[in-house]
Write an enzyme that holds these catalytic residues in place. Sequence first.
Site, PDB file in Angstrom:
ATOM      1  N   ASP A 122       0.867  -1.173   0.000  1.00  0.00           N
ATOM      2  CA  ASP A 122       0.000   0.000   0.000  1.00  0.00           C
ATOM      3  C   ASP A 122       0.906   1.226   0.000  1.00  0.00           C
ATOM      4  O   ASP A 122       2.025   1.156  -0.497  1.00  0.00           O
ATOM      5  CB  ASP A 122      -0.952  -0.036   1.208  1.00  0.00           C
ATOM      6  CG  ASP A 122      -2.275   0.670   0.944  1.00  0.00           C
ATOM      7  OD1 ASP A 122      -2.234   1.796   0.408  1.00  0.00           O
ATOM      8  OD2 ASP A 122      -3.333   0.125   1.286  1.00  0.00           O
ATOM      9  N   HIS A 172       2.427   1.880  -3.080  1.00  0.00           N
ATOM     10  CA  HIS A 172       1.554   2.847  -3.746  1.00  0.00           C
ATOM     11  C   HIS A 172       2.115   4.260  -3.687  1.00  0.00           C
ATOM     12  O   HIS A 172       1.401   5.209  -3.996  1.00  0.00           O
ATOM     13  CB  HIS A 172       0.157   2.819  -3.128  1.00  0.00           C
ATOM     14  CG  HIS A 172      -0.589   1.546  -3.377  1.00  0.00           C
ATOM     15  ND1 HIS A 172      -1.897   1.361  -2.996  1.00  0.00           N
ATOM     16  CD2 HIS A 172      -0.221   0.390  -3.991  1.00  0.00           C
ATOM     17  CE1 HIS A 172      -2.306   0.144  -3.339  1.00  0.00           C
ATOM     18  NE2 HIS A 172      -1.298  -0.462  -3.942  1.00  0.00           N
TER      19      HIS A 172
END
Length: 231
Positions: free
Chosen positions: A46, A69
Site C-alpha cells: 500500500d 503505492h
Amino acid sequence: MFWAAKNFTFQHVTVTAPGDSPNTDGIHIGRSTGINIIDTGIKTGDDCISIGDGSEQINITGVTCGPGHGISVGSLGRYPGEQPVSGISVKNCTITGTMNGVRIKTWPNSPAGSATDMHFEDITMDNVGNPVLIDQQYCPWNQCTAEVPSQIKISNVSFKRIQGTSSTQVALKLACSSRYPCDNVQISDIDIRYHGAEGPATSLCSNIKPMISGKQNPAICANATGSSVSQ
C-alpha cells in the site's frame, strides 16, 4: 503508525511487506506534529507513507519506496470532523516500481477542510505509475458520490526537480476540485519520461492554474480543459 505523536524522529529503519499485501501502509501518520522520517527503506503493498488528517510539520527525507503505492497525503475528507493538514516536506527520495509516486488525494462529496504548505522536491522515479498526482476525485471501489466535488481546499503546493521514468503515459495529473480549485501550485524542473507504444509522456490538469518554471517534460497542462497556466 504515528497517531497523536509529537516531535518524533524515525531514522535508518527498514519496513517490509509483500508487494501484493492489501492495506499495508508502511508508515501512517495522523493528528501528529513534528514527525521526521529520515533515510528509511519501505517496501509494501500500500502507501509507503500515508499522511492523514491533522498532520503538521512532517518532514520526509532520504526515503526509498517501492514496491507499494508511493508517498501520499491522504486520503482526506472521507469522514466529518477531520483536521487540517499543513507543513509537509518530502525531499531527496527515490520511488521505484510503485503504483503512484507523490500524491495528494481527497474524497469527493467531502466535508469542508484544508491541506496547505506541501512540498515535494528532488525526487527520483524509476518505472512509477502516476508519478505526480493531485487526485480530488479519489473514490476507490465506488464508495462515494463522485459527481459532488471535494470541499478540501488545496493550496501552497510545490513539485520541484522531479525526474525519472513513468510506467503510465500520463506522468503528471493535477485533478483539483471544481468547487475549490487548487491555489498557488508551483511546478518546476520536471523531467519524467515514458517509453510505451502510445507515445511520449503527457499531463492532465483541471481546476488549477499552476505556476510553471524550468524544464517541462512532459509539457505541463498544455492541453488542459477548464484550467489555465501561468509561466
